[in-house]
Each structure stands twice: as structure tokens, then as C-alpha cells.
Design a protein around this motif. Structure first.
Motif, PDB file in Angstrom:
ATOM      1  N   PRO A 109       0.921  -1.302   0.353  1.00 13.68           N
ATOM      2  CA  PRO A 109       0.366   0.076  -0.082  1.00 13.68           C
ATOM      3  C   PRO A 109       1.113   1.058  -0.185  1.00 13.68           C
ATOM      4  CG  PRO A 109       0.521  -0.766   2.047  1.00 13.68           C
ATOM      5  CD  PRO A 109       0.857  -2.357   0.915  1.00 13.68           C
ATOM      6  N   CYS A 110       0.131   1.827  -0.554  1.00 18.37           N
ATOM      7  CA  CYS A 110       1.030   3.403  -0.467  1.00 18.37           C
ATOM      8  C   CYS A 110       0.322   4.260   0.420  1.00 18.37           C
ATOM      9  CB  CYS A 110       0.942   4.595  -1.620  1.00 18.37           C
ATOM     10  SG  CYS A 110       0.085   3.820  -3.001  1.00 18.37           S
ATOM     11  N   GLN A 176       2.295 -12.556   7.301  1.00 16.64           N
ATOM     12  CA  GLN A 176       1.736 -14.566   6.316  1.00 16.64           C
ATOM     13  C   GLN A 176       2.405 -13.553   4.884  1.00 16.64           C
ATOM     14  OE1 GLN A 176       0.224 -17.485   7.281  1.00 16.64           O
ATOM     15  NE2 GLN A 176       0.157 -16.155   9.424  1.00 16.64           N
ATOM     16  N   GLY A 177       2.742 -12.501   5.044  1.00 20.41           N
ATOM     17  CA  GLY A 177       3.574 -12.502   3.185  1.00 20.41           C
ATOM     18  C   GLY A 177       2.580 -11.630   2.548  1.00 20.41           C
ATOM     19  N   PHE A 178       1.304 -11.685   2.939  1.00 22.13           N
ATOM     20  CA  PHE A 178       0.802 -10.737   2.169  1.00 22.13           C
ATOM     21  C   PHE A 178       0.297  -9.606   2.022  1.00 22.13           C
ATOM     22  CE2 PHE A 178      -2.186 -14.408   3.878  1.00 22.13           C
ATOM     23  CZ  PHE A 178      -2.213 -15.328   2.478  1.00 22.13           C
ATOM     24  N   ILE A 179       0.609  -8.587   3.062  1.00 21.07           N
ATOM     25  CA  ILE A 179       0.634  -6.609   2.772  1.00 21.07           C
ATOM     26  C   ILE A 179       2.783  -6.533   3.513  1.00 21.07           C
ATOM     27  CG2 ILE A 179       0.418  -4.977   4.061  1.00 21.07           C
ATOM     28  CD1 ILE A 179      -1.432  -5.484   1.983  1.00 21.07           C
ATOM     29  N   GLY A 180       3.438  -5.735   2.436  1.00 24.70           N
ATOM     30  CA  GLY A 180       4.513  -5.303   2.748  1.00 24.70           C
ATOM     31  C   GLY A 180       4.284  -3.659   3.354  1.00 24.70           C
ATOM     32  N   LEU A 181       5.113  -3.644   3.729  1.00 25.59           N
ATOM     33  CA  LEU A 181       5.218  -1.733   4.402  1.00 25.59           C
ATOM     34  C   LEU A 181       6.033  -0.806   3.032  1.00 25.59           C
ATOM     35  CD1 LEU A 181       3.834  -1.764   7.703  1.00 25.59           C
ATOM     36  CD2 LEU A 181       2.558  -1.762   5.239  1.00 25.59           C
ATOM     37  N   GLN A 210       9.783  -1.615  11.663  1.00 31.58           N
ATOM     38  CA  GLN A 210       9.624  -2.603  10.516  1.00 31.58           C
ATOM     39  C   GLN A 210       8.951  -2.960   9.588  1.00 31.58           C
ATOM     40  OE1 GLN A 210       9.244  -6.669  13.097  1.00 31.58           O
ATOM     41  NE2 GLN A 210      10.724  -6.012  14.355  1.00 31.58           N
ATOM     42  N   GLY A 211       9.978  -2.399   8.194  1.00 31.71           N
ATOM     43  CA  GLY A 211       9.951  -2.788   6.926  1.00 31.71           C
ATOM     44  C   GLY A 211       8.663  -1.608   6.417  1.00 31.71           C
ATOM     45  N   MET A 212       9.020  -0.178   6.998  1.00 34.83           N
ATOM     46  CA  MET A 212       8.598   1.040   6.921  1.00 34.83           C
ATOM     47  C   MET A 212       9.413   1.964   6.572  1.00 34.83           C
ATOM     48  SD  MET A 212       5.046   3.723   8.152  1.00 34.83           S
ATOM     49  CE  MET A 212       3.956   1.882   8.473  1.00 34.83           C
ATOM     50  N   PRO A 213       8.992   2.487   5.099  1.00 34.84           N
ATOM     51  CA  PRO A 213      10.054   3.442   4.975  1.00 34.84           C
ATOM     52  C   PRO A 213      10.295   4.650   6.310  1.00 34.84           C
ATOM     53  CG  PRO A 213       9.143   4.054   3.223  1.00 34.84           C
ATOM     54  CD  PRO A 213       7.939   2.748   4.238  1.00 34.84           C
TER      55      PRO A 213
END
Ligand code: ADP
Ligand code: MG
Length: 253
Positions: A109-110, A176-181, A210-213
Motif C-alpha cells: 500500500p502507498c 503471513q506475507g500478504f502485505i509489505g510496507l 519494521q519494513g516501513m520507510p
């Protein structure tokens, strides 16, 4: 429901920060494109509420925002409209394409809106759908509950520009790997004080950490009815140093 404007005309508004973007008095001063303006008009919003007058130009300028205002002051549109405008104006570059790993599709997602409860998430999702009507923007929602897990994941497949989620379920879906940030340029913490009251601080820190810019590579807005110490600490950690502080009405601590 709706806005009682009379109640707001004489309400004290405090804005502070460096080079605060000028407030708007009318929606047509904001610089929204025709798609957003049409949806504002379709919603029957004739003029911005005080929180919208200041939040909209602030977020359109990609300045971070700490906004304190009571319930019913129009905070949802105050963050959704600028985000939708940015995504529409950003074109394909705004959207990180889904990744395929082991046959599983991860969506990026943006914009992420964190909400304390399922009820509030549903409300925000409704508004997001309304304001992105007739555009390519896809909105998705994630909240707890055993029965809706599959349905929620399946609905991600339509694309996910704006994700509205409660913290616990979001962490689950990320794991679960369905969403990345990694493509998340807009982060909103709605009702931040309530999320802390409900004990979500560790989950929020995990999601943002974790994982977000990093905060320098995203625009972050926090909304809260009160401004106690814990919220001040969160604001210091999540918002860029030059964030705009906005208080509408009397704000408790
Ligand atoms: P908050 O998040 O501050 O509690 P909401 O965003 O839920 O407030 O808005 C409260 C109600 O006011 C909603 O029904 C919303 O559609 C309506 N509303 C918001 N902004 C405006 C506006 N500028 N003009 C008219 N109604 C509005
Ligand atoms: Mg709200």
C-alpha cells in the motif's frame, strides 16, 4: 450525523511550527484535482471544518502533522483527501507493484491508516471509498475476527493503495506475507490516544519500525483527542522534527 459548524466558528485554534502552510477557507483553494473536488462536492461538504482548513494544506505540502481535535470535527477527510490527491497526482511511480514469492502475492500500500477499533476502521474505509469514487484508487481494510480473515485477504487482490487496519491484524497479515510496507509513503495514526489506552503501543512500534520507510521518506499524521506525555513521545519518534502542531478546541493532557 454531520458537522455543527456554529459550534466551530469561534473555537480556539492553535497552529505552530516552522513555515506553516497557509490555511484554506474553501475546498477549491486546496489545489485538489477535478476527481477529488468532484467527490468532495458529491459528499455535500460545502466548506472545510477548522481541522480540515489547516490539515489539508499541511499534508498536501507533505509536512508531518500532530493534530489534536475532538470527535466529530472532520478528521477523516482531513487526512484522506490529501492522501488521495497525492496518489492520483503521483501516477504509477506512487505504487510499488506487488511481489510474487512462492506463489504468494505481497501487496504494497502507498498509504496506511492505523485505527484502534474495527468500527472506526470500517468508518474510515467507507469514507475512503467515497472520496476515491470513480478513480483507480483501491482501498482495503483489515481487522480482527476469525471469520473474516480469508475474505479480507482475498479482497487485497483488487489492489491496495490505501490500507486501513487495526494493529494486531495488520501484523498478522504482514507476517503471513500478504502485505509489505516498503512502499508506504503516507502513515496515519487515527485516535492515537485510544490506541495507546488499548495497549497497542508495542504493535504500533513494530509496524512503524519494521519494513516501513523511515520518517524522512514518508509523510506522517497523528490524530488524537488529547495530548498526554505518551502521545508527545510517540510524536517525537514518528514525526519529522519540523512537524506542524494543530490544536482545535480545548485539548486535555
Ligand atoms: P472525527 O474523525 O473528527 O470524529 P469525522 O471525520 O468522522 O470526524 O466527521 C464527522 C462527520 O462530519 C461525518 O459524518 C463526516 O462525513 C462529516 N463531515 C466531515 N467534514 C465535513 C464538512 N467539511 N462538511 C460537512 N460535513 C462534514
Ligand atoms: Mg475520526
Amino acid at each position: 450525523s454531520g458537522i455543527n459548524f456554529d459550534k466551530y466558528e469561534n473555537i480556539p485554534v492553535e497552529v505552530s511550527g516552522d513555515s506553516v502552510p497557509a490555511a484554506i477557507e474553501h475546498f477549491n483553494e486546496a489545489g485538489f484535482g477535478p476527481a477529488v473536488m468532484e467527490n468532495v462536492n458529491r459528499s455535500g461538504y460545502s466548506k472545510p471544518t477548522p481541522v480540515q482548513k489547516h490539515s489539508i494544506p499541511t499534508l498536501l505540502a507533505n509536512r508531518d502533522l500532530m493534530s489534536c481535535a475532538q470527535t466529530g470535527s472532520g478528521k477523516t477527510a482531513a487526512f484522506l483527501l490529501p492522501i488521495i490527491q497525492h496518489i492520483l497526482a503521483g501516477g504509477p511511480d506512487m505504487v510499488k507493484p506487488p511481489a510474487f514469492t512462492n506463489g504468494r502475492r505481497t501487496y504494497y500500500p502507498c498509504a496506511l491508516v492505523l485505527s484502534p477499533t474495527r468500527e472506526l476502521a470500517i468508518q474510515i474505509h467507507k469514507e475512503a471509498t467515497k472520496f476515491s469514487y470513480k478513480s483507480n484508487i483501491q482501498t482495503a481494510i483489515l481487522y480482527g475476527g476469525r471469520e473474516n480473515y480469508r475474505d479480507q485477504v482475498n479482497r487485497l487482490r483488487a489492489g491496495t493503495h490505501i490500507l486501513i487496519a487495526t494493529p494486531g491484524r495488520l501484523i498478522d497479515i504482514i507476517e503471513q506475507g500478504f502485505i509489505g510496507l516498503a512502499g508506504c509513503r503516507y502513515l496515519v495514526l487515527d485516535e492515537a490516544d485510544r490506541m495507546l489506552d488499548m495497549g497497542f503501543e508495542p504493535q504500533i512500534r513494530k509496524i512503524v519500525g519494521q519494513g516501513m520507510p523511515p520518517k524522512t521518506a514518508r509523510t506522517t499524521a497523528m490524530f488524537s483527542a488529547t495530548f498526554p506525555k505518551e502521545i508527545q513521545v510517540l510524536a517525537k519518534d514518528f514525526l519529522k522534527d519540523n512537524y506542524i502542531f494543530l490544536a482545535v478546541g480545548r485539548v486535555g493532557s
